[in-house]
Scaffold this active site. Structure first.
Site, mmCIF file in Angstrom:
data_model
loop_
_atom_site.group_PDB
_atom_site.id
_atom_site.type_symbol
_atom_site.label_atom_id
_atom_site.label_comp_id
_atom_site.label_asym_id
_atom_site.label_seq_id
_atom_site.Cartn_x
_atom_site.Cartn_y
_atom_site.Cartn_z
ATOM 1 N N ASP A 114 8.147 19.523 20.926
ATOM 2 C CA ASP A 114 6.900 18.786 21.134
ATOM 3 C C ASP A 114 6.285 18.344 19.808
ATOM 4 O OD1 ASP A 114 4.929 17.566 22.623
ATOM 5 O OD2 ASP A 114 3.652 19.342 22.687
ATOM 6 N N VAL A 136 -11.473 27.853 18.519
ATOM 7 C CA VAL A 136 -11.107 28.249 17.169
ATOM 8 C C VAL A 136 -12.383 28.376 16.348
ATOM 9 C CG1 VAL A 136 -9.752 27.700 15.115
ATOM 10 C CG2 VAL A 136 -8.954 26.970 17.361
ATOM 11 N N GLU A 141 22.308 27.939 -4.649
ATOM 12 C CA GLU A 141 21.072 27.255 -5.057
ATOM 13 C C GLU A 141 20.383 27.995 -6.196
ATOM 14 O OE1 GLU A 141 19.563 24.962 -1.016
ATOM 15 O OE2 GLU A 141 19.201 27.113 -1.204
#
Length: 517
Positions: free
Chosen positions: A183, A77, A389
């Site tokens: 996970d 990265v 909402e």
């Protein structure tokens, strides 16, 4: 594959991470494409349509920094600075030779493309050359959740509740999309903080979808997948449902509050044996200062029987979350909120799509107030706004005389036809002009439609992007011609960037172009 940070080195200071954290991974038999994950209604468009897969080297578009932000088993990265806009991204470089199962990897990318939630990482674009696949993603500079755990040893309950509220919101959203993460953990790079700011006011992002899978209600999953400390007993048994994610969330909460995992051993086998037994205890020495309310929520999440385990919505409504991490009910509505929504409803599909792209490109600082407004309106915390909402939020803001056309306004904002307002749809409808006329974000939106990169948007390119590759359906050819007539000032049959910017600057002044259906 997190994308914004690699797995940190093993840290002997903390017992959460053992010498070995092997993950059990099962490869799907076929790729899962974006359109299989979330359907877009006829005439609409979805977020994934604007995250383009581009051939060629990412180095032609981004200046890549040589210093690595992190290294992982599949690649590295680095920071990448966009050559045209100077926007900084986290770029994950994955070597194809290291990806054994390309179908599973592309499934993960497909899932990331449709993710649209304040607590889930953004994917902006992908590139592919002969050797590598590159993912240009949101840059999160706040470090991993694990590093904060190591640094703090354990958290105060208010801090832990803020973290857990964000984790549970992300889980709730995933489960509403019928995606099971499988996970969730606090050790491997699964969660990153947006900034290095204190936890109060910071944003936690879920970044890893390597083991995620689509599920159907009533159909158990069987693939044994997860990380030893956090995996549920049912996953180990090979028969489980999406509530395995809530078990993992309970384990994370346990660790946040006391600094050690509930099921510990000297190796993976010992850990998994204790997980199968599931005997949850609270050592008085470590838990003496923790409230009974907190322990109750942990117990309700780390329940052996999944039918007795809280789901994400129930966990968000638990008194510990409600009292320790209160909702942002005081977030003010933007100025002229309803007129702004109404105006967006009347815009053309092309205009809405452009604003959608721009909204998705804005950073957390630019959308901070709108994010808080969205979260305040999102009463149940699922990352989606329903008509109910929206009505309740307007009433609480003192707007007692609700607009009669509110349902029609909402339908006009709901670009993918899902029946609710997604996060980016809300941002697109509410961003201010000063944000959407910035040349860098406009250039990014322009590039999404300029498929061949020649500096012009043709009618075919417009229809290709809006219709997800199909130039002959959904968007009427005449409607495209009307957009060109309005925007194409030099009459060459295409829209160049200068004309595009003029369109953006005039967008709030004139409704003539926006009358196009």
């Amino acid at each position: 594959m997190g994308g914004c940070a690699a797995k940190p080195s093993e840290d002997p200071r903390h017992s959460v991470r053992p010498p070995s954290l092997r993950q059990v991974r099962v490869v799907p038999t076929r790729p899962l494409h974006t359109e299989q994950l979330k359907e877009v209604q006829d005439g609409g468009f979805g977020k994934a349509q604007f995250i383009l897969d581009k051939p060629g080297r990412i180095q032609d578009v981004y200046d890549m920094e040589s210093k690595k932000l992190g290294e992982g088993s599949y690649g590295s990265v680095s920071k990448g600075v966009h050559k045209s806009t100077a926007v900084v991204r986290a770029v994950k470089t994955i070597a194809k030779t290291k990806v054994k199962h390309i179908e599973r990897f592309k499934k993960e990318i497909a899932i990331m493309k449709i993710m649209d939630h304040p607590n889930i990482i953004k994917l902006f674009e992908t590139f592919e050359d002969h050797h590598n696949i590159y993912l240009a993603m949101e840059l999160c500079s706040g470090g991993e959740l694990f590093d904060r755990i190591v640094e703090a040893s354990h958290f105060r309950e208010k801090e832990a509740a803020i973290i857990m509220q964000q984790i549970l919101r992300a889980i709730f959203y995933l489960h509403e999309q019928r995606i099971c993460h499988r996970d969730l953990n606090g050790t491997v790079a699964a969660f990153l903080f947006q900034s290095k700011d204190p936890i109060e006011g910071n944003v936690l992002k879920l970044i890893d979808f390597g083991l995620s899978a689509k599920f159907k209600d009533g159909e158990p999953m069987s693939s044994r997948a997860g990380t030893p400390y956090y995996v549920s007993p049912q996953v180990l048994a090979g028969k489980y449902n999406h509530l395995c994610d809530l078990w993992s969330a309970g384990v994370i909460m346990y660790i946040l509050l006391c600094g050690t995992p509930p099921f510990f051993g000297n190796n993976d086998q010992e850990v998994l044996a204790k997980v199968k037994y599931g005997n949850l205890t609270f050592n008085p020495r470590e838990w003496s200062g923790v409230s009974q309310d907190a322990k109750d929520l942990v117990r309700m999440l780390v329940k052996m029987n999944p039918s007795e385990r809280l789901n994400a919505e129930q966990a968000l409504n638990h008194s510990w979350i409600k009292n320790r991490a209160p909702r942002a009910t005081n977030a003010p509505l933007p100025t002229n909120f309803v007129p702004r929504l109404r105006k967006f409803r009347c815009r053309s599909k092309f205009s809405k799509a452009v604003l959608h792209v721009i909204a998705s490109q804005l950073n957390e600082f630019q959308i901070k107030s709108l994010r808080e407004t969205f979260l305040a309106l999102d009463n149940n915390g699922d990352g989606l706004l329903s008509l109910t909402e929206l009505k309740e939020g307007l009433s609480q803001a003192g707007i007692t005389d609700l607009p009669e056309d509110l349902k029609e306004i909402m339908e006009g904002i709901d670009s993918d036809g899902s029946g609710v307002i997604d996060y980016t749809e809300f941002l697109a409808a509410t961003i201010e002009k000063r944000q959407y006329i910035q040349e860098d974000v406009c250039w990014t939106a322009f590039r999404v439609f300029d498929l061949n990169g020649d500096g012009k948007i043709t009618p075919n390119e417009m229809r290709m992007v809006l219709n997800n590759g199909n130039v002959n359906s959904l968007v009427d050819v005449q409607a495209t011609a009307d957009v060109l007539k309005e925007v194409d000032k030099n009459g060459d049959g295409a829209i160049d960037f200068k004309e595009f910017m003029t369109m953006m600057r005039n967008m709030s002044k004139s409704m003539s172009m926006d009358a196009i259906p």
